[in-house]
Design a protein around this motif. Structure first.
Motif, PDB file in Angstrom:
ATOM      1  N   ASP A 268      26.476  28.135  46.335  1.00 22.17           N
ATOM      2  CA  ASP A 268      26.296  26.992  45.419  1.00 22.17           C
ATOM      3  C   ASP A 268      26.051  27.491  43.997  1.00 22.17           C
ATOM      4  O   ASP A 268      26.593  26.944  43.039  1.00 22.17           O
ATOM      5  N   ILE A 269      25.222  28.516  43.875  1.00 25.68           N
ATOM      6  CA  ILE A 269      24.890  29.012  42.527  1.00 25.68           C
ATOM      7  C   ILE A 269      26.160  29.542  41.850  1.00 25.68           C
ATOM      8  O   ILE A 269      26.452  29.194  40.698  1.00 25.68           O
ATOM      9  N   LEU A 270      26.939  30.345  42.581  1.00 22.98           N
ATOM     10  CA  LEU A 270      28.143  30.925  41.964  1.00 22.98           C
ATOM     11  C   LEU A 270      29.163  29.832  41.646  1.00 22.98           C
ATOM     12  O   LEU A 270      29.858  29.898  40.632  1.00 22.98           O
ATOM     13  N   GLY A 274      30.852  28.570  37.888  1.00 25.77           N
ATOM     14  CA  GLY A 274      32.283  28.521  37.563  1.00 25.77           C
ATOM     15  C   GLY A 274      33.191  29.187  38.575  1.00 25.77           C
ATOM     16  O   GLY A 274      34.404  29.252  38.357  1.00 25.77           O
ATOM     17  N   CYS A 275      32.655  29.712  39.666  1.00 18.44           N
ATOM     18  CA  CYS A 275      33.495  30.378  40.676  1.00 18.44           C
ATOM     19  C   CYS A 275      33.901  29.376  41.753  1.00 18.44           C
ATOM     20  O   CYS A 275      33.405  28.251  41.794  1.00 18.44           O
ATOM     21  N   TYR A 287      36.290  33.453  44.395  1.00 22.09           N
ATOM     22  CA  TYR A 287      37.346  33.610  43.410  1.00 22.09           C
ATOM     23  C   TYR A 287      36.681  33.466  42.040  1.00 22.09           C
ATOM     24  O   TYR A 287      35.999  32.483  41.784  1.00 22.09           O
ATOM     25  N   PRO A 288      36.864  34.444  41.155  1.00 26.35           N
ATOM     26  CA  PRO A 288      36.109  34.406  39.900  1.00 26.35           C
ATOM     27  C   PRO A 288      36.620  33.332  38.950  1.00 26.35           C
ATOM     28  O   PRO A 288      37.803  33.015  38.944  1.00 26.35           O
ATOM     29  N   GLY A 289      35.699  32.761  38.184  1.00 25.41           N
ATOM     30  CA  GLY A 289      36.087  31.834  37.125  1.00 25.41           C
ATOM     31  C   GLY A 289      35.488  32.395  35.846  1.00 25.41           C
ATOM     32  O   GLY A 289      35.045  33.542  35.822  1.00 25.41           O
ATOM     33  N   ILE A 290      35.466  31.586  34.799  1.00 27.56           N
ATOM     34  CA  ILE A 290      34.759  32.051  33.594  1.00 27.56           C
ATOM     35  C   ILE A 290      33.286  31.808  33.874  1.00 27.56           C
ATOM     36  O   ILE A 290      32.846  30.659  33.985  1.00 27.56           O
TER      37      ILE A 290
END
Ligand SMILES: O=C(O)C1=C[C@@H](OP(=O)(O)O)[C@@H](O)[C@H](O)C1
Ligand SMILES: C=C(OP(=O)(O)O)C(=O)O
Length: 425
Positions: A268-270, A274-275, A287-290
């Motif tokens: 939830d935190i990630l 933005g992930c 999956y990475p986001g900004i």
């Protein structure tokens, strides 16, 4: 052994190890059951070894195989005089103290590292009220207890360690009379109480939970043997989830997304930062986001905070991680240590009494850091190395054995590169 990690992105699949918290609980419940149980998916971390030895010290027959245990609880409490070495495991100590005095007993607890400095006064207060004899030393764990736990009413603070409540929840159903636990301050690490209640149910023991304010425990209950599979550990998964958030390509196998483990909050935190969690190749991946700063309440998930703080160090904006004063009473002062490591690696973090404030930077540099003899710090530093410009040198790699002995093997399998050396070479 010390190590130098060469920055390299991780790529591949990792089989997340079994949950340490659930394994402790399953071993204890099986040992208290009248019959034979099997516990599957076991990894022999030092903490789990400590709980196995502790139950053996009370007479339990435990047969250890490659990745499972056979436990015969019918022999438990055969000894009323025993030595229990908890190594550095807070869970083992706080779960075993009340269990060890369910019958009239003479017990000697020892431990290593920082364990003797972690609070136990909640139990000393009960010993005073119940005329249970005890003798202890300041700062080193060397505790003698003589007597027997009695059923009754227990006032327990909710904001020191949930492990005291869990310990009593294991022991009180075995006593003759009924008991009540009253929580006298806001309950933190609540997810761990859920794990205890879930495991007790699994082994046939029922507790009445009155909204986490009071727990009503009927005495004279009988633990029923049971075969149990230990699910994957979200506290360990958090390292790879954060690795994903930082642009590593790591798929996690074995996660149960309907788990009661509070450290699932890492997802939830990630996501808030933005992930995105995606299903991939029979597993899950972040999956990475900004990455964007947010406010995080760490009161319910203390163990994932060091690695979550790493993601914050590389986020846009200023993150406040609040209600984390209890990080100071873990294997090291994790609040101070996390702030120090972020700054040493080239990030910007500030410590407050009960919080940390992290100003995001674009990149980390690397450098020399300490593990503080704390498994979660060493693993967080390993994940940090994947996004550093220069090498990361860690003074002691072996402390990961406390919870995740195969961590470095998994790290290498994912493409991590490191050299070991003796400090002083
Ligand atoms: O019950 C458990 O399995 C645990 C409870 C938590 O401790 P606190 O309740 O002291 O936060 C956690 O930090 C620890 O690693 C495991
Ligand atoms: C704090 C931890 O464990 P324990 O309290 O059992 O020592 C941990 O595993 O991070």
């Amino acid at each position: 052994m010390a190590m130098t990690i060469t920055p390299k992105k991780l790529k591949g699949k990792v089989n997340v190890p079994p949950s340490k918290s659930m394994a402790h609980r399953a071993i204890i419940c099986a040992s208290l059951a009248r019959g034979k149980s099997i516990i599957r998916h076991i990894e022999y971390s030092k903490d789990i070894e400590a709980t196995i030895s502790a139950m053996k010290a009370l007479g339990t027959m435990i047969f250890q195989y490659d990745d499972y245990l056979e436990i015969d609880g019918t022999t438990t409490f055969m000894r009323n005089m025993c030595d229990i070495d908890c190594h550095e495991s807070g869970s083992t100590l706080r779960f075993m103290v009340p269990i060890s005095i369910v019958c009239e007993a003479n017990v000697h607890f020892t431990g290593q590292g920082r364990l003797g400095k972690r609070p136990l006064d909640v139990y000393y207060k009960i010993f005073d009220q119940q005329n249970i004899g005890y003798l202890y030393q300041e700062d080193v764990l060397d505790l003698y207890i003589k007597g027997r736990l009695k059923a009754g009413e227990f006032e327990i603070p909710g904001d020191v360690s949930s492990q005291f409540i869990s310990g009593l929840l294991f022991a009180l159903p075995l006593l003759d009379g009924n008991s009540k636990i009253m929580i006298t301050s806001p309950l933190e690490s609540k997810g761990y109480i859920d794990l205890t209640l879930q495991m007790l149910e699994q082994y046939g023991v029922h507790i009445e939970n009155k909204n986490y304010q009071e727990f009503i425990i009927h005495g004279g209950q009988i633990y029923q043997p049971c075969d149990y599979y230990v699910e994957a550990d979200f506290s360990q998964a958090a390292f790879y989830l954060v690795a994903g958030a930082l642009g590593n390509d790591v798929v996690l196998e074995g996660l149960n997304l309907s788990t009661h483990q509070g450290d699932k909050e890492a997802i939830d935190i990630l996501e808030r930062m933005g992930c995105q969690l995606i299903a991939k190749n029979d597993g899950y991946q972040i999956y990475p986001g900004i990455l964007t700063a947010t406010t995080i309440d760490g009161s319910q998930c203390p163990d994932i905070i060091p690695v979550i703080a790493l993601a914050c160090a590389l986020s846009e904006g200023v993150t406040h991680i609040e209600n984390i004063g209890r990080l100071r009473i873990k294997e090291c002062d994790r609040l101070s240590a996390t702030v120090e490591v972020i700054n040493q690696l080239g990030g910007i973090a500030k410590e407050e009494e009960n919080a940390m404030i992290i100003e995001g930077v674009k990149t980390l540099q690397g450098g020399k850091v300490s593990s503080y003899n704390d498994h979660r710090m060493a693993m967080m530093e390993a994940i940090a190395s994947t996004v550093c410009h220069h090498q990361v040198v860690i003074d002691n790699k072996d402390c990961v054995e406390k919870s995740y002995p195969s961590f470095w093997e998994h790290f290498e399998m994912l493409g991590g590169v490191y050299d070991e050396f003796f400090m002083g070479d």
